[in-house]
Structures are given as C-alpha cells and as structure tokens.
Design a protein around this motif. Structure first.
Motif, PDB file in Angstrom:
ATOM      1  N   ARG A 192       1.845   2.829   6.562  1.00  0.00           N
ATOM      2  CA  ARG A 192       0.598   2.335   6.954  1.00  0.00           C
ATOM      3  C   ARG A 192       0.697   1.647   8.238  1.00  0.00           C
ATOM      4  N   ASP A 208      -7.878  -2.328  -4.787  1.00  0.00           N
ATOM      5  CA  ASP A 208      -8.218  -1.511  -3.521  1.00  0.00           C
ATOM      6  C   ASP A 208      -8.184  -2.546  -2.357  1.00  0.00           C
ATOM      7  N   ASN A 267      -0.193   2.953  -3.883  1.00  0.00           N
ATOM      8  CA  ASN A 267       0.442   1.672  -3.664  1.00  0.00           C
ATOM      9  C   ASN A 267       1.677   1.487  -4.144  1.00  0.00           C
ATOM     10  N   SER A 309       0.732  -1.267  -0.083  1.00  0.00           N
ATOM     11  CA  SER A 309      -0.018   0.072  -0.102  1.00  0.00           C
ATOM     12  C   SER A 309       0.874   1.167  -0.044  1.00  0.00           C
ATOM     13  N   ASP A 356      -4.833   6.417  -1.173  1.00  0.00           N
ATOM     14  CA  ASP A 356      -4.742   5.212  -1.606  1.00  0.00           C
ATOM     15  C   ASP A 356      -3.786   4.830  -2.798  1.00  0.00           C
ATOM     16  N   ASN A 368      -3.270   5.022   6.534  1.00  0.00           N
ATOM     17  CA  ASN A 368      -2.130   5.062   5.337  1.00  0.00           C
ATOM     18  C   ASN A 368      -1.845   6.399   5.075  1.00  0.00           C
ATOM     19  N   THR A 373      -7.192   1.339  10.227  1.00  0.00           N
ATOM     20  CA  THR A 373      -6.014   1.534   9.339  1.00  0.00           C
ATOM     21  C   THR A 373      -5.805   3.086   9.190  1.00  0.00           C
ATOM     22  N   ASN A 378      -5.301  -2.375  -0.728  1.00  0.00           N
ATOM     23  CA  ASN A 378      -4.777  -1.283  -0.136  1.00  0.00           C
ATOM     24  C   ASN A 378      -5.636  -0.939   1.302  1.00  0.00           C
TER      25      ASN A 378
END
Length: 345
Positions: free
Chosen positions: A50, A341, A326, A46, A324, A320, A318, A344
């Motif tokens: 994260r 996704d 990666n 991801s 979004d 991150n 989560t 992710n």
C-alpha cells in the motif's frame, strides 16, 4: 510577501528569540488516511503493498500559495509479510512553515508483529525508529527590534532594518526518535494506542536555548458497520464512527469523526476540541474504487480565530495493490473475514 505572511515570519523570530519552548507534532484531520503517522502498529494491516500520500495546508490564509501557512507532506509505504506474520512500513513527513522558512523532515521505519487469536480478531504491536532533520532560514526571519513605527520592517528604500539578534551557531540539526503502539481489531471494531517522541529530543539552533518535543500519547478507536452490504447489490452502504484523543505536554486534543459510504463515494463530518476550546468543524468527502482512494477535507475554524485563518485543506491518496484485502485473513485464505474497512483506507 503579504502582510499576513510577515506575521508568521515575525512569530517564528519571536519564538526562537525566547527562552525554552516546546514544539508539537502535526495532527492530521484525515488521520484514518494517514495510518503510519497515526500508529506504527497499523503497518501492514491492509496487507498491501500500500502507498499513501497526504498533503495538509493549515491556516492557508496566513501564507502565500500552495506552501504558505503551515504545510505538511507525507508519503508512506507498508505491507504485510506472511512468513513473518508481521508488517513493515516506511514513512516520510515534511513539515514546513511559511514556504519552508522553517522545516522539519522525518524518515521512519516501522515493524508491527501480528498476534492472531482466531479468524475474527487479532492484536498488532508496532515499533518505530525515526531520523529527524530540521532547518531554518535564519536570515529571512523578522525580529521585533526591526520594526520602525513609520516604515515597518524596512526603511524608506525598502532595505530591511538591522537587528541586534546574533546569528545562530548552525541553521540545521539532526536527531533520532522512537515510537511504539498497538491496535486490537475485529471484523467491525478496533482500539489502538500509540506513543511517540520517546527520546524527547531537544532542538537548538543557538547552542543555548532548546525546544523540547514532549512525549505524544494517542488513543484511537472506532467501528465500521455495514448497513447494506451484499455481493449481488449494485451498491453498498456503511457507516464509521471514530474517536481520537491526543496528549502532548500541556496540549490536549479530541477529534470525533463520522463517515458514511454509499457505493463508491464516502462523506462525513468531524469535530475537534482542544479541551478548553472548540477548534474546528471538519467536512470530508472522497471516492474509493478498487485499489485507489482519494479524499479531501476542510477544517472550518470555530475558535476565536474564526475568519482569520482561511481554514485548513487536506488531500489524501491511497493505492492498495490488494484492494480490500487485509492482514487478518487475506482473501487467498479460506473463511476470509475483513478487519474494519476504516483501517483499510
């Protein structure tokens, strides 16, 4: 202690008083929200950094409070490093029974090398090293020879009945383990394989009897399919079917999960089968906005234990830092193409 909790304590006593036994690793209903526990190859996929946090209370009706029954805590950190074309990860797992009467604690370091075929597909190969600490509150165990037909485990003045079970040589152990895995992924599809407990470490408190942890084999695959996805739209819709197969010793498990996301909210349903028996129907719901995602799931038992376990609650969180982004094509690179996704999450 409630009556059901005593049953757990007695069960542990009977298990550790028996011959050779086999332990099994914990399995998460929100396995897609516990990527480092699922497969070390997912470390850094991801991009990150994260942070993931997971809580699971299995068969909550058998214990007292937040830590009753079979309880698992997880905390993980991972990120992708461009200079290495690889990901790194750290995972802590605490697995407890009956308010920490028995506890197993694992700290793992992971490294995943990424092989990028083009902007739309890649392979990640991961390795994992783990330190394991286990402990047991032996003096709190209840043994079968302590049961008095009239008064139960205690006498008339509520003093525990004596037992002939000898004290163990130690009440804690330390050991190590290794694992490995890979995941192949494109923009919409993925397939992964992982193997854990490669060292098949043995657990013994008495110095004579041992609990062995068999090798754990795991296959997972799925997809993330956009149904309504355009930048100018105020909402997007996606669906994600996922399948998980697990084999450990003589134990087999299959999970099928179907998730749907509409704008900020996602929800879904899952089904778990242990090959010979249907185990549970699982409901999922969660919210994902920007860098943060929070999920909840509930396992409704449909086996012969239905109505006796209290079900299973699971919560995931989560954060991150890159949202979004990666590892396949970070947004700072041109021609950005996302991985599924669901990886992710």
């Amino acid at each position: 202690m409630q009556k059901k909790s005593k049953y757990i304590v007695l069960l542990i006593g009977l298990l550790f008083g028996g011959a050779k036994l086999f332990s099994q690793d914990v399995q998460m209903s929100q396995y897609f929200s516990a990527p480092l526990h699922l497969n070390p190859a997912l470390a850094g996929i991801s991009y990150g950094p994260r942070v993931t946090v997971n809580y699971r209370n299995e068969w909550s009706g058998l214990g007292d409070g937040f830590n009753g029954g079979f309880t698992t805590y997880m905390a993980g950190f991972d990120m992708h490093i461009d200079a290495l074309k690889a990901g790194i990860g750290v995972l802590f797992v605490g697995d407890q029974i009956a308010n920490n009467l028995y506890g197993s604690y694992r700290a793992s370091l992971m490294y995943s090398q990424q092989i990028k075929f083009n902007r739309k597909m890649a392979l990640k190969i991961g390795l994992e090293g783990t330190y394991i600490h286990t402990q047991i509150k032996w003096s709190n165990l209840l043994w079968s020879d302590m049961i008095n037909p009239l008064t139960g485990f205690t006498n008339n003045v509520n003093v525990p009945n004596p037992t002939s079970q000898p004290n163990p040589e130690r009440t804690s152990t330390n050991s190590g383990d290794m694992g490995a895995g890979f995941v192949f992924f494109t923009e919409k599809l993925y397939v992964g394989f992982a193997v854990n407990n490669l060292l098949m470490h043995k657990l013994s408190f008495t110095g004579q009897e041992q609990i062995g942890t068999p090798v754990n084999f795991l296959v997972h695959f799925g997809a993330n399919l956009p149904i309504h996805h355009k930048k100018e739209l105020s909402y997007n819709i996606w669906v994600s079917p996922n399948v998980l197969f697990v084999n450990q010793g003589k134990a087999y498990q299959a999970d099928a999960t179907f998730l749907t996301g509409i704008s900020l909210v996602y929800f879904g349903i899952g089904y778990r089968n242990v090959i010979k028996n249907s185990d549970a129907v699982i409901g999922y719901v969660g919210v994902k906005k920007g860098k943060i995602r929070i999920g909840y799931s509930y396992d409704y038992t449909i086996s012969q234990l239905s109505g006796k376990t209290g079900g299973t609650h699971e919560i995931s969180f989560t954060f991150n830092w890159t949202g979004d982004d990666n590892s396949l094509n970070p947004k700072k690179n041109k021609a950005y193409v996302p991985c599924p996704d669901i990886l992710n999450f």
